[in-house]
Design an enzyme around this catalytic site. Structure first.
Site, PDB file in Angstrom:
ATOM      1  CG  ASP A  37      -1.825   1.173   1.301  1.00 45.21           C
ATOM      2  OD1 ASP A  37      -2.774   1.226   0.502  1.00 45.21           O
ATOM      3  OD2 ASP A  37      -1.599   2.061   2.145  1.00 45.21           O
ATOM      4  CD  GLU A  61      15.656 -15.585   2.362  1.00 42.21           C
ATOM      5  OE1 GLU A  61      15.124 -16.350   3.207  1.00 42.21           O
ATOM      6  OE2 GLU A  61      16.278 -14.563   2.664  1.00 42.21           O
TER       7      GLU A  61
END
Length: 528
Positions: A206, A248
């Site tokens: 956001d 990852e």
């Protein structure tokens, strides 16, 4: 022109159809008037049958709900109105079993004034350094530290009883974090890992360009470069660190980035930063062929240098619904068009919204569908006394706010509250005619908006990957080909147009005329 990199299984996000879930208004599982995770879990079959690839959830975290959940008090807890953390984990797993990934919302610019950090800061603790506290100006410190304005109207500063002021670019209940402090960065990196460990496939960021502030907090001067709090260079280090974490887990980011400078916008999409960012140019474009084509061209061009896919969206939880917007004389994006009593031709708006759905779903890149758009829901004029959006109050009642696109969804026409699930009146009341848009009424209607969306999403992969190629077309008509041998035509002109030679009509947003021509405000997909 288009995306240079084809979609692969690990690049699902490059061409995904992503459905935005505003939990509070989606479905009510426990009957208390508020949508919840139980309601979403019960409706997963609807989303699977719609054919979407992922769900993006607006904030579902613990919150006082002063701004619809964008005032977060605890990122590791689900708000009790929505359910529990265990239920969120079940939802993520159940959706994934249906082939649907989950994207959660992160609000890094600010937290709730009920967040433990801010409460400790108010008590005079060292947590004050995690926010922007300043003495005021004027003889007695009675003036704000600078002239910045809140995005919701009014000053961006609130004064405390001890005389100091704190910064909030949004509501006073949403104090801005100090992203120059290492603890703020570490906390958000830990939050990302927390949700990635629970199977979340992506994060929507956001107000992604607002985090970093000029430490001097200078007055705002029009044209100031660099801007004191928008798109500052130091912000990119934050997103590089985030990208390393996402890599990852094989997770992705989509940023809410409002920037007029296309070169600056593209910097957020470099290979070591965000994967995608929302394209607001297309959403805010009026229903005009030349303007839409220019928006599409500019969007694809700004993404091409960094190899990022474009995103296309017609509506979200902050914007007047597509049917209403396109049914107004001025179909451009202007908050003034949300004024009370603005006349709308819903038949015209629906016709254009159907054509716009086929246009957006035919473009190369990812598409976001806001809940209820697949039902053709119009904007609702919520009674003034029932409006909960802080934008309404902060504007002195001039702006009706965003609640009109957040009214609870209709599911079953003959059920109380159109099957939303509530025992009593939902948190926002539904209009009397809401049952006409109910899912169960649209399912068996081949001409319904829901049937159109389901067929279009199912057929979308047949359009092929790769770039878009514009084709010669009459004025007012958009025509382009995709690599899969399909063409899309959208007629925005005043008269019907003859279709080119083709092998098959795959899908049309409305019936062709008696001569087989494409009527005004209608779109078609063709196989050649």
């Amino acid at each position: 022109m288009g995306q240079p990199t084809p979609a692969r299984s690990d690049d699902w996000w490059r061409s995904a159809v992503i459905y935005q879930v505003y939990v509070r208004s989606f479905a009510d599982g426990d009957g208390d008037g508020t949508g919840d995770l139980a309601g979403v879990r019960a409706k997963l079959h609807h989303l699977a049958e719609l054919g979407v690839d992922a769900l993006w959830f607006n904030p579902w975290y613990l919150s006082p709900m002063k701004d619809g959940g964008y005032d977060v008090a605890d990122y590791r807890a689900i708000d009790p109105a929505f359910g529990t953390l265990a239920e969120a984990e079940k939802l993520i797993a159940e959706a994934r079993a249906l082939g649907i990934r989950t994207i959660v919302d992160i609000v890094p610019n600010h937290v709730s004034d009920q967040h433990p950090w801010f409460r400790a800061a108010l008590a005079g603790g060292p947590e004050r350094d995690l926010f922007h506290f300043r003495p005021g100006r004027g003889e007695h410190g009675e003036l704000p530290p600078n002239d910045w304005r809140s995005e919701f109207g009014g000053p961006a500063w609130t004064r405390l009883d001890d005389g100091d002021w704190y910064l909030h670019l949004f509501a006073p209940e949403q104090p801005d974090l100090n992203w120059a402090h290492p603890a703020v960065r570490q906390e958000h990196e830990d939050i990302l890992r927390f949700w990635f460990e629970r199977g979340v496939a992506g994060v929507r960021i956001d107000s992604a360009a607002l985090l970093a502030k000029d430490p001097r907090l200078p007055d705002f001067t029009e044209g100031r470069d660099p801007h004191p709090y928008v798109d500052r260079d130091e912000l990119h280090d934050v997103y590089r660190a985030w990208r390393a974490i996402a890599d990852e887990y094989g997770a992705v980011f989509v940023g809410e980035v409002w920037l007029p400078d296309t070169e600056r916008f593209a910097r957020y999409l470099r290979p070591d930063e965000l994967h995608t960012a929302f394209n607001f140019s297309f959403m805010t474009c009026p229903w005009d062929a030349a303007r839409l084509r220019a928006s599409i061209d500019e969007t694809l061009a700004e993404h091409a240098p960094v190899g990022a896919p474009a995103t296309w969206v017609l509506c979200n939880h902050d914007v007047t619904r597509t049917v209403t917007r396109y049914g107004r004389a001025d179909t451009g994006f202007d908050f003034a068009t949300k004024a009370f009593g603005t006349p709308t031709d819903l038949a015209l708006g629906t016709r254009r919204a159907r054509a716009a759905a086929l246009l957006s779903l035919a473009l190369p890149g990812a598409v976001y569908v806001y809940q209820g758009e697949e039902l053709g829901l119009p904007e609702v004029e919520v009674a003034r006394e029932l409006i909960q959006d802080p934008m309404h109050a902060r504007s002195g009642g001039v702006d009706p706010g965003r609640d009109g696109c957040r009214v609870p969804l209709p599911w079953v026409a003959e059920a109380p509250y159109a099957g939303f699930g509530s025992r009593d009146t939902p948190w926002l009341p539904q209009p009397d005619d809401w049952a006409a848009y109910a899912v169960d009424r649209q399912l068996d209607d081949p001409g319904s908006m829901l049937s159109l969306y389901r067929r279009a999403i199912r057929l979308r992969p047949t359009l092929g990957e790769g770039p878009l190629t514009w084709l010669p077309a009459p004025e007012g008509v958009l025509a382009f080909a995709r690599a899969g041998g399909a063409r899309c035509l959208v007629n925005l002109a005043d008269t019907p147009v003859t279709l080119p030679e083709h092998a098959e009509t795959l899908l049309a947003s409305g019936p062709l005329d008696p001569d087989g021509r494409l009527p005004k405000d209608t779109a078609v997909w063709l196989r050649v």
